[in-house]
Design a protein around this motif. Structure first.
Motif, mmCIF file in Angstrom:
data_model
loop_
_atom_site.group_PDB
_atom_site.id
_atom_site.type_symbol
_atom_site.label_atom_id
_atom_site.label_comp_id
_atom_site.label_asym_id
_atom_site.label_seq_id
_atom_site.Cartn_x
_atom_site.Cartn_y
_atom_site.Cartn_z
ATOM 1 N N SER A 157 0.830 -1.188 0.200
ATOM 2 C CA SER A 157 -0.063 -0.014 0.090
ATOM 3 C C SER A 157 0.875 1.277 -0.017
ATOM 4 C CB SER A 157 -0.869 -0.004 1.122
ATOM 5 O OG SER A 157 -0.104 0.032 2.451
ATOM 6 N N GLU A 179 0.986 5.232 0.557
ATOM 7 C CA GLU A 179 0.622 6.296 1.510
ATOM 8 C C GLU A 179 0.666 7.867 0.439
ATOM 9 O OE1 GLU A 179 2.226 6.924 5.271
ATOM 10 O OE2 GLU A 179 1.905 4.957 5.837
ATOM 11 N N LYS A 180 0.121 8.980 0.886
ATOM 12 C CA LYS A 180 0.235 10.015 0.082
ATOM 13 C C LYS A 180 1.479 10.445 -0.343
ATOM 14 C CE LYS A 180 -2.028 14.538 -0.298
ATOM 15 N NZ LYS A 180 -2.868 15.729 0.318
ATOM 16 N N HIS A 218 4.247 9.158 -0.852
ATOM 17 C CA HIS A 218 4.677 8.012 -1.665
ATOM 18 C C HIS A 218 4.240 8.215 -3.061
ATOM 19 C CE1 HIS A 218 5.243 5.671 2.143
ATOM 20 N NE2 HIS A 218 6.453 6.238 2.053
ATOM 21 N N LYS A 219 2.619 8.522 -3.173
ATOM 22 C CA LYS A 219 2.182 8.625 -4.373
ATOM 23 C C LYS A 219 2.449 9.761 -4.931
ATOM 24 C CE LYS A 219 -1.944 6.124 -3.340
ATOM 25 N NZ LYS A 219 -3.657 5.904 -3.199
#
Length: 272
Positions: free
Chosen positions: A248, A250-251, A253-254
């Motif tokens: 997953s 997180e923001k 990383h995106k």
């Protein structure tokens, strides 16, 4: 000089000049309001421009409401800025984060946490002024009212529904809202089209990794703005690791991946 050239037992205290105080108040008020009135006059001189702002009546009402709102907001901003200056003088780190540019609203708990100090300071100032000179309370009413209303003012001014209500009544409009320019109209059409084509729960990174057209467009935009690729190396490395292992994201990383042309090029989707 409180003491003259001779020998005096008591100082000569300055006398309060009521006329001078009123003159200073009038000059200060004029400096704050006249620029708004001049701007209003310039818009009203052009009938088409006034209509593009909602009409003369709504435009005037918007100016009045803005003056009231900015007057109430001013003492809160004064305390925020004074706190920042004091922290800098004390050698502490001060961060001024970016503004919220989305439609996120704030909860009552957040408004209370951020402004309870301003409210209590307003109560203290009001009590002190009332004790020293009750007549002075009327002069300081705008300042004290802004502090006492800091919590509800912050909460309601962040509500999207209040902005929609004002827009439906033609308040605070700009010409681009009444008659949108072609480039804005086309941008809204593209936005609606992309939103219709998006899969449920899909975000921008998912779309760039899945859609070849979105990937190519995004990479072309990145190539024209190379400064956007300057992200934290540690965050980027962790984002690449999570992407490779299908973990997953997180923001942060995106965001790092969206600015990383190298990773997006390697992950370019195939045309179906």
């Amino acid at each position: 000089m409180y003491f003259g050239s001779g020998s005096f037992l008591f100082p000569t205290w300055p006398i309060f000049d009521r006329a001078l105080a009123i003159s200073l108040f009038a000059v200060t008020l004029a400096m704050l309001i006249l620029p708004r009135l001049f701007g209003l006059i310039l818009v009203l001189r052009n009938r088409m421009q006034a209509l593009a702002c909602g009409g003369a009546g709504r435009l005037f009402a918007g100016v009045v409401l803005e003056i009231v709102f900015s007057t109430l907001l001013a003492p809160v901003m004064m305390l925020f800025q004074s706190t920042f200056v004091a922290q800098i003088l004390l050698g502490r780190n001060v961060s001024w984060t970016t503004q919220r540019r989305d439609e996120a609203e704030i909860a009552w708990s957040e408004a209370i946490a951020r402004h309870i100090g301003h409210t209590l300071f307003g109560v203290f100032v009001a009590a002190l002024v009332w004790y020293l000179s009750p007549s002075l309370l009327w002069w300081l009413a705008p300042l004290i009212a802004g502090l006492l209303l800091a919590i509800p003012l912050s909460y309601f001014s962040a509500k999207r529904s209040l902005g929609v209500w004002a827009k439906e009544r033609g308040l605070f409009l700009i010409p681009e809202e009444v008659v949108p320019p072609p480039v804005l109209t086309r941008a809204n059409e593209i936005h609606d089209q992309l939103a219709a084509e998006a899969r449920p729960g899909e975000d921008g990174l998912d779309r760039v990794l899945r859609d070849p057209a979105a990937n190519a467009l995004h990479l072309s935009l990145l190539s024209s703005m190379p400064e956007l690729g300057q992200t934290d190396p540690e965050i980027l490395a962790e984002a690449r690791r999570r992407l490779a292992s299908a973990e997953s994201l997180e923001k942060p990383h995106k965001i790092a991946l969206l600015y990383d042309a190298e990773t997006l090029s390697r992950s370019r989707p195939l045309v179906a």
